[in-house]
Design a protein around this motif. Structure first.
Motif, PDB file in Angstrom:
ATOM      1  N   SER A 149       0.399  -3.700  -4.967  1.00 39.73           N
ATOM      2  CA  SER A 149       1.492  -2.844  -4.516  1.00 39.73           C
ATOM      3  C   SER A 149       1.058  -1.386  -4.572  1.00 39.73           C
ATOM      4  O   SER A 149       0.363  -0.969  -5.498  1.00 39.73           O
ATOM      5  CB  SER A 149       2.716  -3.053  -5.412  1.00 39.73           C
ATOM      6  OG  SER A 149       3.731  -2.134  -5.096  1.00 39.73           O
ATOM      7  N   GLN A 158       7.712  -8.387 -10.245  1.00 42.51           N
ATOM      8  CA  GLN A 158       8.238  -7.026 -10.161  1.00 42.51           C
ATOM      9  C   GLN A 158       8.271  -6.410 -11.560  1.00 42.51           C
ATOM     10  O   GLN A 158       8.809  -7.002 -12.498  1.00 42.51           O
ATOM     11  CB  GLN A 158       9.662  -7.007  -9.579  1.00 42.51           C
ATOM     12  CG  GLN A 158      10.212  -5.593  -9.454  1.00 42.51           C
ATOM     13  CD  GLN A 158      11.681  -5.546  -9.088  1.00 42.51           C
ATOM     14  OE1 GLN A 158      12.289  -4.483  -9.016  1.00 42.51           O
ATOM     15  NE2 GLN A 158      12.284  -6.700  -8.842  1.00 42.51           N
ATOM     16  N   ALA A 182       4.654  -5.848  -8.184  1.00 40.92           N
ATOM     17  CA  ALA A 182       5.327  -4.774  -7.468  1.00 40.92           C
ATOM     18  C   ALA A 182       5.860  -3.754  -8.448  1.00 40.92           C
ATOM     19  O   ALA A 182       6.194  -4.075  -9.583  1.00 40.92           O
ATOM     20  CB  ALA A 182       6.475  -5.334  -6.637  1.00 40.92           C
ATOM     21  N   VAL A 211       2.297  -2.900   0.420  1.00 43.06           N
ATOM     22  CA  VAL A 211       1.384  -3.885  -0.136  1.00 43.06           C
ATOM     23  C   VAL A 211       0.154  -3.939   0.762  1.00 43.06           C
ATOM     24  O   VAL A 211       0.254  -3.823   1.983  1.00 43.06           O
ATOM     25  CB  VAL A 211       2.054  -5.269  -0.252  1.00 43.06           C
ATOM     26  CG1 VAL A 211       2.469  -5.796   1.117  1.00 43.06           C
ATOM     27  CG2 VAL A 211       1.150  -6.260  -0.957  1.00 43.06           C
ATOM     28  N   ALA A 224       5.668  -7.810  -7.548  1.00 43.27           N
ATOM     29  CA  ALA A 224       5.995  -6.540  -6.856  1.00 43.27           C
ATOM     30  C   ALA A 224       6.551  -5.424  -7.735  1.00 43.27           C
ATOM     31  O   ALA A 224       6.800  -5.672  -8.883  1.00 43.27           O
ATOM     32  CB  ALA A 224       6.992  -6.827  -5.751  1.00 43.27           C
ATOM     33  N   ARG A 225       6.793  -4.151  -7.216  1.00 43.02           N
ATOM     34  CA  ARG A 225       7.371  -3.048  -8.010  1.00 43.02           C
ATOM     35  C   ARG A 225       8.872  -2.858  -7.801  1.00 43.02           C
ATOM     36  O   ARG A 225       9.437  -3.457  -6.907  1.00 43.02           O
ATOM     37  CB  ARG A 225       6.674  -1.727  -7.670  1.00 43.02           C
ATOM     38  CG  ARG A 225       5.253  -1.623  -8.176  1.00 43.02           C
ATOM     39  CD  ARG A 225       4.703  -0.222  -8.011  1.00 43.02           C
ATOM     40  NE  ARG A 225       3.297  -0.166  -8.334  1.00 43.02           N
ATOM     41  CZ  ARG A 225       2.564   0.908  -8.286  1.00 43.02           C
ATOM     42  NH1 ARG A 225       3.073   2.043  -7.931  1.00 43.02           N
ATOM     43  NH2 ARG A 225       1.301   0.864  -8.592  1.00 43.02           N
ATOM     44  N   LEU A 228       7.031  -3.263   2.245  1.00 44.23           N
ATOM     45  CA  LEU A 228       7.673  -4.535   1.949  1.00 44.23           C
ATOM     46  C   LEU A 228       8.820  -4.777   2.913  1.00 44.23           C
ATOM     47  O   LEU A 228       9.495  -3.842   3.349  1.00 44.23           O
ATOM     48  CB  LEU A 228       8.218  -4.535   0.518  1.00 44.23           C
ATOM     49  CG  LEU A 228       7.202  -4.350  -0.614  1.00 44.23           C
ATOM     50  CD1 LEU A 228       7.919  -4.313  -1.951  1.00 44.23           C
ATOM     51  CD2 LEU A 228       6.174  -5.469  -0.593  1.00 44.23           C
ATOM     52  N   GLN A 237       7.500   1.587  -1.269  1.00 39.41           N
ATOM     53  CA  GLN A 237       6.247   0.979  -1.693  1.00 39.41           C
ATOM     54  C   GLN A 237       5.754   0.014  -0.623  1.00 39.41           C
ATOM     55  O   GLN A 237       6.527  -0.520   0.169  1.00 39.41           O
ATOM     56  CB  GLN A 237       6.391   0.260  -3.028  1.00 39.41           C
ATOM     57  CG  GLN A 237       7.350  -0.912  -3.039  1.00 39.41           C
ATOM     58  CD  GLN A 237       7.352  -1.607  -4.397  1.00 39.41           C
ATOM     59  OE1 GLN A 237       6.307  -2.048  -4.871  1.00 39.41           O
ATOM     60  NE2 GLN A 237       8.513  -1.685  -5.007  1.00 39.41           N
TER      61      GLN A 237
END
Length: 458
Positions: free
Chosen positions: A358, A160, A378, A389, A278-279, A398, A387
């Motif tokens: 992502s 992330q 992400a 994927v 991930a974000r 997600l 967001q």
């Protein structure tokens, strides 16, 4: 005997998880959100005799039990770039001063040895740096030598991209030495933008900060000057805005498959690792795609067969893309299947997303947004978690479980919280939380320095 801590603005207890894994004992917490309280108690249990308060503004200093450490991820709504920019004068982020009120109300003997705070990176620059200077100076006034560093979760074993500023205060005369810099894979050390005497040098705030001390005023009292905003490509003298960092006297591997009875962080590894990235998470995650920033989710695009997406200018007879239900192009040695194009405001007009990337689902009709695709990592989790994927077949959002994994929380603890909360609250709690991996590394570094100091004193 373990060192004790109290977790203010606790949320689900991310600070508690990280510090207890390192050897601390949490003896109390404060959290006003009733749903976060449910998750906290589901994860940590209700300890007999533990202190609790829901509203920090009603806590009297003498009510807080003596402890070695206070942690607090104080509210960021007025500081975040997604907010209204009110900074420490806003109704939410001004709760920072409640922490100070409680600390200053304690006797010198009962003050905690350490204070660890967390907030968004924008704290460094909001109000042209004045708010951050206020944070540092107020802590210094309260008797603490202060250091800080921006840490990114992606450098500590979770996929992330989450940059947060961590501030550590050491009680003057009783606290340990410096614990920063803590270096992850891409962390930056102290970056000097200009040379000169101490107090005249200019530093990049993306790097590690100079430790705040309690020296006298004047040049010797300043720790340095920090660039709040600048453009490296242009003349620094024309674009640089500077904030003084002042002293007190001159201010005006996480393994999610382990069983519940196992330690969830691999203590043999200073930087715990899990797979993929991930974000940054937001607060809520409502169904349906809209043009409002806070409530976008769902499928943004269907995967299409794309012919040589990396060579958009190549001359080609016929179409370069096909619809989802059509047969794909004949594969050649130059083609790459399993790629989707995500519209964004760049010269190309799109970004390529591959399997596992992502994709930002917020404001899908925007003509100005960029950076929609994050390669193998992400975006920062926020409370609305807008967001998705790309899994090779479709773009999907997600799940709450994945968001909690991105904050370093193992599955068996997530399942305890899932049993007492809705998906909406679970998304919100993930976005509001801290990354456990980062907290654990800070806790270990703090204890290592303290143990070294005790050994030197003997």
């Amino acid at each position: 005997m373990p060192r004790t801590m109290i977790d203010l603005f606790a949320g689900i207890g991310g600070f508690t998880l990280g510090f207890e894994a390192a050897g601390f004992e949490c003896i109390g917490h404060c959290e006003i959100d009733r749903y976060a309280q449910r998750s906290y108690y589901a994860i940590h249990g209700k300890k007999e005799g533990a202190w609790f308060a829901d509203d920090i503004s009603t806590v009297r200093p003498e009510e807080l039990p003596p402890c070695d450490l206070i942690t607090a991820g104080f509210p960021c709504q007025d500081i975040s770039i997604a907010g209204r920019g009110r900074g420490l004068s806003g109704s939410r982020s001004s709760l920072f001063f409640e922490i100070i009120r409680i600390i200053q109300g304690k006797s010198s003997h009962d003050k905690p040895r350490w204070v660890v705070l967390e907030n968004v990176k924008n704290l460094l620059s909001i109000g042209r740096g004045k708010d951050f200077t206020t944070v540092l100076c107020t802590l210094a006034e309260s008797g603490y030598d202060v250091e800080y560093q921006v840490l990114n979760s992606k450098n500590f074993g979770v996929p992330q991209n989450r940059e947060r500023v961590f501030i550590v205060g050491h009680l003057r005369g009783r606290g340990t030495g410096k614990i920063f810099p803590i270096l992850g894979a891409d962390s930056k050390n102290l970056i000097e933008l200009s040379k000169g005497r101490q107090g005249e040098r200019i530093y990049d705030p993306a790097g590690i900060g100079v430790t705040l001390t309690a020296q006298a005023g004047g040049i010797g009292g300043k720790t340095g000057l920090y660039a709040v905003s600048y453009n490296r490509k242009n003349d620094i003298g024309k674009t640089l805005e500077v904030a003084h960092t002042l002293t007190a006297s001159n201010y005006p591997r996480i393994n999610r498959n382990q069983p519940p009875n196992a330690v969830f962080i691999d203590l043999s590894n200073q930087y715990p690792q899990i797979s993929t990235v991930a974000r940054c998470l937001k607060l809520c995650y409502n169904a349906g795609i809209t043009n409002r920033q806070a409530d976008n989710s769902g499928v943004l695009l269907s995967p299409r067969s794309i012919l040589t997406p990396d060579r958009a200018a190549m001359r080609q007879n016929g179409r370069r893309t096909k619809e989802p239900d059509e047969p794909m192009f004949t594969l050649t040695a130059q083609d790459r299947p399993g790629v989707v194009l995500v519209p964004e405001a760049t010269k190309k007009g799109y970004a390529e997303a591959g399997i596992g990337d992502s994709i930002d689902l917020a404001v899908p009709g925007s003509k100005t947004r960029r950076g929609r695709v994050a390669k193998g990592v992400a975006h920062t989790l926020v409370t609305s978690c807008c967001q998705g994927v790309f899994d090779g077949c479709r773009i999907r959002r997600l799940t709450p479980r994945e968001c909690w994994r991105l904050q370093g929380v193992p599955d068996y603890l997530f399942e305890l919280a899932q049993a007492v909360n809705s998906d909406t609250q679970l998304y919100k709690q993930a976005g509001n939380g801290v990354t456990v991996n980062v907290i654990y590394v800070i806790a270990r570094k703090l204890l290592e320095k303290e143990t070294r100091n005790e050994r030197d004193e003997q």
